[in-house]
Design an enzyme around this catalytic site. Structure first.
Site, mmCIF file in Angstrom:
data_model
loop_
_atom_site.group_PDB
_atom_site.id
_atom_site.type_symbol
_atom_site.label_atom_id
_atom_site.label_comp_id
_atom_site.label_asym_id
_atom_site.label_seq_id
_atom_site.Cartn_x
_atom_site.Cartn_y
_atom_site.Cartn_z
ATOM 1 N N GLN A 278 -7.492 14.669 3.573
ATOM 2 C CA GLN A 278 -6.799 14.061 2.651
ATOM 3 C C GLN A 278 -7.766 13.860 1.386
ATOM 4 O OE1 GLN A 278 -6.041 9.291 3.213
ATOM 5 N NE2 GLN A 278 -4.210 10.260 2.863
ATOM 6 N N LEU B 172 -15.055 5.469 -4.481
ATOM 7 C CA LEU B 172 -13.717 5.233 -4.135
ATOM 8 C C LEU B 172 -13.421 3.842 -4.911
ATOM 9 C CD1 LEU B 172 -11.127 5.910 -2.540
ATOM 10 C CD2 LEU B 172 -11.645 3.939 -0.985
ATOM 11 N N HIS C 231 -11.336 12.670 1.076
ATOM 12 C CA HIS C 231 -11.641 11.208 1.543
ATOM 13 C C HIS C 231 -11.530 11.013 3.256
ATOM 14 C CE1 HIS C 231 -11.248 6.982 1.368
ATOM 15 N NE2 HIS C 231 -9.732 7.035 2.059
ATOM 16 N N PHE D 152 0.646 -0.986 -0.225
ATOM 17 C CA PHE D 152 -0.113 0.202 -0.055
ATOM 18 C C PHE D 152 0.678 1.093 -0.059
ATOM 19 C CE2 PHE D 152 -4.286 1.207 0.762
ATOM 20 C CZ PHE D 152 -4.819 -0.125 0.372
ATOM 21 N N HIS E 173 -8.136 11.461 -1.805
ATOM 22 C CA HIS E 173 -7.535 10.088 -2.080
ATOM 23 C C HIS E 173 -7.366 10.399 -3.877
ATOM 24 C CE1 HIS E 173 -7.533 6.052 -3.320
ATOM 25 N NE2 HIS E 173 -7.560 5.627 -1.907
ATOM 26 N N GLU F 112 -6.790 1.868 -3.088
ATOM 27 C CA GLU F 112 -5.103 1.961 -3.455
ATOM 28 C C GLU F 112 -4.761 0.472 -3.530
ATOM 29 O OE1 GLU F 112 -3.292 5.210 -1.072
ATOM 30 O OE2 GLU F 112 -1.895 3.536 -0.485
ATOM 31 N N ARG G 287 -0.382 9.348 -0.309
ATOM 32 C CA ARG G 287 -1.718 9.844 -1.386
ATOM 33 C C ARG G 287 -1.520 11.410 -1.493
ATOM 34 N NH1 ARG G 287 -6.398 6.669 2.104
ATOM 35 N NH2 ARG G 287 -5.888 4.650 1.130
ATOM 36 N N ASP H 6 -20.301 15.062 13.210
ATOM 37 C CA ASP H 6 -21.174 15.640 14.465
ATOM 38 C C ASP H 6 -20.525 15.738 15.512
ATOM 39 O OD1 ASP H 6 -23.124 15.194 12.588
ATOM 40 O OD2 ASP H 6 -24.137 13.683 13.622
ATOM 41 N N ARG I 56 -2.441 11.019 6.190
ATOM 42 C CA ARG I 56 -2.573 9.542 6.595
ATOM 43 C C ARG I 56 -2.045 8.491 5.325
ATOM 44 N NH1 ARG I 56 -6.370 5.361 6.123
ATOM 45 N NH2 ARG I 56 -7.870 6.827 5.059
HETATM 46 C C1 LIG Z 1 -14.714 4.531 0.890
HETATM 47 C C2 LIG Z 1 -13.825 4.649 1.969
HETATM 48 C C3 LIG Z 1 -12.671 3.507 1.892
HETATM 49 C C4 LIG Z 1 -11.745 3.494 2.842
HETATM 50 N N1 LIG Z 1 -10.954 2.451 2.884
HETATM 51 C C5 LIG Z 1 -9.876 2.251 4.046
HETATM 52 C C6 LIG Z 1 -9.297 1.245 4.011
HETATM 53 O O1 LIG Z 1 -9.078 0.508 3.131
HETATM 54 N N2 LIG Z 1 -8.322 1.193 5.037
HETATM 55 C C7 LIG Z 1 -8.328 1.924 5.890
HETATM 56 O O2 LIG Z 1 -7.497 2.157 7.122
HETATM 57 N N3 LIG Z 1 -9.069 3.162 6.013
HETATM 58 C C8 LIG Z 1 -10.080 3.270 4.925
HETATM 59 N N4 LIG Z 1 -10.719 4.263 5.217
HETATM 60 C C9 LIG Z 1 -10.944 5.294 6.231
HETATM 61 C C10 LIG Z 1 -11.566 4.397 7.281
HETATM 62 O O3 LIG Z 1 -12.642 3.426 6.784
HETATM 63 C C11 LIG Z 1 -12.510 5.432 8.056
HETATM 64 O O4 LIG Z 1 -11.582 6.342 8.694
HETATM 65 C C12 LIG Z 1 -12.895 4.648 9.310
HETATM 66 O O5 LIG Z 1 -13.666 3.886 8.953
HETATM 67 C C13 LIG Z 1 -13.778 5.511 10.405
HETATM 68 O O6 LIG Z 1 -14.384 4.895 11.377
HETATM 69 P P1 LIG Z 1 -14.897 5.389 12.526
HETATM 70 O O7 LIG Z 1 -15.266 4.313 13.604
HETATM 71 O O8 LIG Z 1 -14.182 6.522 13.152
HETATM 72 O O9 LIG Z 1 -16.095 6.046 12.101
HETATM 73 P P2 LIG Z 1 -17.442 5.644 11.330
HETATM 74 O O10 LIG Z 1 -17.100 4.053 10.526
HETATM 75 O O11 LIG Z 1 -17.637 6.503 9.900
HETATM 76 O O12 LIG Z 1 -18.714 5.495 12.220
HETATM 77 C C14 LIG Z 1 -19.294 6.678 12.745
HETATM 78 C C15 LIG Z 1 -20.285 6.338 13.536
HETATM 79 O O13 LIG Z 1 -20.659 7.333 14.433
HETATM 80 C C16 LIG Z 1 -22.242 7.586 14.249
HETATM 81 N N5 LIG Z 1 -22.604 8.903 14.454
HETATM 82 C C17 LIG Z 1 -22.027 10.154 13.874
HETATM 83 N N6 LIG Z 1 -22.661 10.977 14.347
HETATM 84 C C18 LIG Z 1 -23.403 10.738 15.366
HETATM 85 C C19 LIG Z 1 -24.274 11.408 16.078
HETATM 86 N N7 LIG Z 1 -24.496 12.740 16.080
HETATM 87 N N8 LIG Z 1 -25.235 10.810 17.143
HETATM 88 C C20 LIG Z 1 -25.071 9.153 17.116
HETATM 89 N N9 LIG Z 1 -24.121 8.539 16.131
HETATM 90 C C21 LIG Z 1 -23.394 9.424 15.593
HETATM 91 C C22 LIG Z 1 -22.672 6.785 12.819
HETATM 92 O O14 LIG Z 1 -24.053 6.485 13.134
HETATM 93 C C23 LIG Z 1 -21.604 5.571 12.977
HETATM 94 O O15 LIG Z 1 -22.078 4.610 13.520
HETATM 95 C C24 LIG Z 1 -11.869 4.399 4.042
HETATM 96 C C25 LIG Z 1 -12.655 5.371 3.830
HETATM 97 C C26 LIG Z 1 -13.808 5.277 2.881
HETATM 98 C C27 LIG Z 1 -14.810 6.420 3.102
#
Ligand SMILES: Cc1cc2nc3c(=O)[nH]c(=O)nc-3n(C[C@H](O)[C@H](O)[C@H](O)COP(=O)(O)OP(=O)(O)OC[C@H]3O[C@@H](n4cnc5c(N)ncnc54)[C@H](O)[C@@H]3O)c2cc1C
Length: 588
Positions: free
Chosen positions: A240, A252, A353, A119, A242, A255, A286, A221, A398
């Site tokens: 970032q 997306l 991204h 990667f 992508h 990578e 990236r 939020d 990142r």
């Molecule tokens: C398309 C895509 C592909 C990716 N691929 C990779 C990868 O291959 N490898 C990698 O390392 N990273 C990758 N990333 C980045 C990574 O996936 C994210 O940074 C990560 O999953 C975020 O996880 P999280 O638990 O912080 O939040 P999220 O998974 O975004 O979850 C947020 C949670 O908060 C809740 N929430 C938000 N606001 C509120 C509120 N006001 N009240 C109640 N609940 C709320 C939502 O309901 C949700 O459950 C990718 C990102 C994207 C967009």
């Protein structure tokens, strides 16, 4: 209005990878834990992660956590905190193997070990050549991971509040955090969640840009709630882009495609990354690849009738590799770009991204905010993990696959810190301030009372266009200056926006209006941070300050909502046990 009250040891806002990993820690330790989430847990954005999760398991070739640490510090353009980075890279193997034991269906090598692919920016031997470090389940790693974590929570009897939206933090007289006010979407019920510990795991704010890989619910939020509670947000100017979003659709393309051998080409068919990053080529970091693509397009070597994108070519790969390792990507290409990558290249452009910044935390997951001369003072009762937090392991940029790792490591460490802090907490909960829910109620009352307000959708569109046009891959002084005044004008429009439907039951218009209140705070922090930081580092590429400036800007930006005040915190350059990775020019 009747307000209900619930009490817990810990309340977690967010059920993505970070929230679910924290919840496992807490529920399995016997703490009474609530997880509040806007969507069903397995619909959180983590489900969309494709490429993999980083760990120096060394299943296919030699690897070491110290090499991973070096790459992460270099990837961060030295803005990452080296103590937090050492902590994360050392913990990586443990948390990935834990995940395997939770039932995560990783792809396997012939020897039966977890499959790993190269990667961007991940190298062996302190930056020598690309190394296979990304542990993957085909191109659906996040999907597999989120389901494994959710199932483990079901086993641990975690209590979920699904389709509830947290509205605001509750702080006590000493500034300590006492819980959140939240709303049930189905009924409109308002409830106070009182807790000894509050963990934010609300994910990113990528929806602030017009063209984004992020889910609609990624509206920052946690950042909005934190800013409104008077606490700072850190390093938001580092957003970032992508390199490979599908041209036109923004979806997306991981990578991992380049990890499996995919190549970027310009209109002349040239593999242009050889000119920008002779060593890592298409697998450079990236920010480097996104800038190279934007430069090719700007200089007229883009593809298509408008010369406004480049091509990602996989046609030289064995179709078996595409079918087996990248089946989702093939599907996305056919659906969204109308091309089958087995035969034709995919049109791609850099797309917003990931936010490197967020709520400042210590690597234990405890939220920090400067107080009485201490830049790292802890905010009692408040924790954050995942994309909404800034530990800061990603610094100014990142590396791919380091976010899924961040969720596991810091989700777990935030959980462990809560267990430790709750054990020394007095048995009875402190009294809530009498007006604990008033602020949220006043926000709802404004929406209910607003007549002839401007449409939330229109204002949100203005916000996203302003960010896209003024705060993109390259940042120009005049555009940034205009961008700041435009985003402040949008903020005023947010305060006057309104909804026609005032009903309480499943009123999604109301939810979108409340989300916009959060997105605007994240957008202001990003634009104002970008306009303030007079240097180029990682994802912040200023046309007027093209060089990194370690003398004046080797520091974290803090943005406060009140008066748009900007402050800073020092970067932690000292790791936990090893020597500092010394500053040098970043080349790939
Ligand atoms: C398309 C895509 C592909 C990716 N691929 C990779 C990868 O291959 N490898 C990698 O390392 N990273 C990758 N990333 C980045 C990574 O996936 C994210 O940074 C990560 O999953 C975020 O996880 P999280 O638990 O912080 O939040 P999220 O998974 O975004 O979850 C947020 C949670 O908060 C809740 N929430 C938000 N606001 C509120 C509120 N006001 N009240 C109640 N609940 C709320 C939502 O309901 C949700 O459950 C990718 C990102 C994207 C967009």
């Amino acid at each position: 209005m009747k307000i209900t009250q619930r009490t817990f040891d810990a309340v977690i806002v967010g059920a993505g990878g970070a929230g679910l990993r924290s919840a496992i820690q807490l529920s399995e330790s016997g703490l009474k834990t609530a997880v509040i989430t806007k969507v069903f847990p397995t619909r959180s954005h983590t489900v969309a992660a494709q490429g993999g999760v980083a760990a120096s398991l060394g299943n296919s070739e030699e690897d070491h956590w110290h090499w991973h640490m070096y790459d992460t510090v270099k990837g961060s353009d030295w803005l990452g905190d080296q103590d937090a980075i050492e902590f994360m890279c050392r913990k990586a193997n443990e948390v990935v193997i834990e995940l395997e034991h939770y039932g995560m269906p990783f792809d396997r090598t012939d020897a039966g070990k977890i499959y790993q692919r190269p990667f961007g920016g991940h190298m062996s031997n302190f930056g020598e050549k690309p190394v296979r470090r990304a542990c993957a389940a085909a191109d659906r790693t996040g999907h597999a991971m989120l389901h494994a974590l959710y199932q483990r929570n079901v086993r641990a009897n975690t209590q979920f509040f699904v389709e509830w939206m947290a509205l605001d933090l509750i702080r006590g007289a000493e500034g300590e955090v006492l819980g959140v006010v939240a709303m049930e979407m189905e009924t409109g019920e308002i409830s106070i969640f009182q807790a000894k510990a509050t963990i934010f795991a609300t994910g990113g704010s990528g929806r602030m840009f017009y063209s984004s890989t992020n889910a609609f619910i990624n509206t920052g939020d946690g950042l909005g709630m934190t800013a409104r509670a008077g606490l700072p947000i850190q390093d938001m100017e580092f957003f970032q882009f992508h390199p490979t979003g599908v041209y036109g659709a923004g979806v997306l393309i991981t990578e991992g495609v380049r990890g499996e051998g995919g190549i970027l080409r310009n209109s002349a068919g040239e593999r242009f990354m050889e000119r920008y990053a002779p060593n890592a080529k298409d697998l450079a970091s990236r920010d480097v690849v996104s800038r190279a693509m934007a430069t090719e397009i700007k200089e007229g070597r883009g593809c298509g009738p408008n010369r406004d994108h480049v091509l990602l070519d996989l046609s030289h790969l064995d179709p078996k590799v595409i079918m087996q390792r990248l089946p989702g990507i093939r599907e996305i290409s056919i659906q969204f770009a109308g091309v089958d990558p087995i035969r034709e290249p995919i049109p791609v452009v850099p797309t917003a991204h990931y936010q490197m910044g967020g709520i400042p935390t210590h690597y234990s997951g405890r939220v920090v905010a400067p107080r009485d001369g201490d830049p790292d003072a802890i905010v009692p009762g408040f924790y954050a993990a995942g994309e909404c937090a800034c530990a800061s392991v990603h610094g100014a940029n990142r590396l791919g696959t380091n976010s899924l790792l961040d969720l596991l490591v810091f989700g777990k460490s935030a959980g462990d810190s809560v267990i430790e802090d709750v054990a020394s907490h007095p048995k009875s909960l402190p009294d809530l301030p009498a007006n604990a829910a008033d602020y949220s109620l006043s926000r709802l009352a404004r929406l209910d009372g607003q007549v002839d307000g401007e449409s939330v959708h229109e204002v949100q569109l203005a916000l996203r266009r302003t960010m896209q046009d003024h705060c993109g891959v390259f940042r120009f002084p005049d555009l940034l200056k205009e961008g700041v005044s435009e985003i402040m004008a949008v903020a005023e429009r947010v305060g006057r926006s309104g909804i026609k439907d005032k009903s309480k039951v499943f009123n999604t218009a109301r939810i979108e209006a409340l989300e916009l209140d959060n997105l605007i705070e994240a957008a202001k922090a990003t634009m104002i941070g970008a306009a303030t930081r007079q240097e180029s580092r990682g994802a912040q590429a200023r046309a007027d300050f093209p060089e990194r400036d370690d003398i004046n800007w080797l520091k974290h930006t803090l943005w406060y909502r009140e008066d748009n005040r900007i402050d800073s915190r020092p970067v932690h350059l000292k790791p936990l046990t090893v020597d500092t990775i010394e500053l040098k020019k970043r080349t790939y």
